[in-house]
Design an enzyme around this catalytic site. Sequence first.
Site, mmCIF file in Angstrom:
data_model
loop_
_atom_site.group_PDB
_atom_site.id
_atom_site.type_symbol
_atom_site.label_atom_id
_atom_site.label_comp_id
_atom_site.label_asym_id
_atom_site.label_seq_id
_atom_site.Cartn_x
_atom_site.Cartn_y
_atom_site.Cartn_z
ATOM 1 C CE LYS A 1 -2.327 -1.017 3.821
ATOM 2 N NZ LYS A 1 -1.874 -2.348 4.247
ATOM 3 N NE ARG B 1 -4.744 -1.434 9.878
ATOM 4 C CZ ARG B 1 -3.712 -0.861 9.270
ATOM 5 N NH1 ARG B 1 -3.788 0.379 8.867
ATOM 6 N NH2 ARG B 1 -2.609 -1.550 9.060
ATOM 7 N NE ARG C 1 7.182 -3.253 6.480
ATOM 8 C CZ ARG C 1 5.862 -3.049 6.467
ATOM 9 N NH1 ARG C 1 5.285 -2.538 5.419
ATOM 10 N NH2 ARG C 1 5.131 -3.374 7.497
ATOM 11 N NE ARG D 1 5.985 -0.653 10.605
ATOM 12 C CZ ARG D 1 4.915 -0.636 9.839
ATOM 13 N NH1 ARG D 1 4.935 -0.007 8.672
ATOM 14 N NH2 ARG D 1 3.802 -1.233 10.219
ATOM 15 N NE ARG E 1 1.656 -4.864 11.337
ATOM 16 C CZ ARG E 1 2.818 -4.903 10.663
ATOM 17 N NH1 ARG E 1 3.874 -5.440 11.220
ATOM 18 N NH2 ARG E 1 2.901 -4.401 9.470
#
Length: 190
Positions: free
Chosen positions: A14, A89, A128, A134, A145
């Site tokens: 995204k 969401r 990532r 993160r 998640r």
Amino acid sequence: MFNLVIFGPPGAGKGTQSEKIIEKYQLAHISTGDMFRMHIQNDTELGTRVKQILADGLLVPDSITIDMLEEEVTRNKDVRGFIFDGFPRTVNQAEALDAFLEGKGCKVDLVLQLDVDQQVIKERIAERKKISGRADDDESKLVKRIDEYFEKTIHVLPYYQEQGKVVKINGVGDIQAIFGMISEAIDAAI
Ligand code: ADP
């Protein structure tokens, strides 16, 4: 105004595709995840409230998220439209967004669903993690998640499908090729 929602699980791409869309179509980008991270980094009161929630990979309560989003939309005046990334969401957030935009005389015009299967998501986020640093990209938080996505967020899709706004894009493959399909969908809707 042209308002676009980019929708998909964590790691669907995204953020990557949003950057390209913004550049080509000059929409204002609103990423609720980026906004929360900015608050946390700047040690704001809101940041303090959501820090642990993000670290745990859970969704921030709707009331906090919706207020923050509406403020950000209001702050961006004279824009051609918005790209909403990571919002809505929950169905509650989707309803709030509809009501809010209606009050401004506009609407969500298009929902781009980036379709990526779970195995690919896990591989991408593991990659990532190496550069993003993160905390919520950790394997255990990622599972949380993904759970949140399949429990709460996935229901946003039928909400918009009933309104005939969803275009599904295969999110696996060459970034530029995916962007080509996205551009076609936007050009047809704009
Ligand atoms: P990703 O798409 O990779 O999961 P985001 O940057 O969109 O990451 O979001 C990071 C985190 O921020 C989420 O896991 C959640 O805790 C919080 N968050 C972002 N957007 C929302 C939202 N619309 N509602 C509730 N929580 C949100």
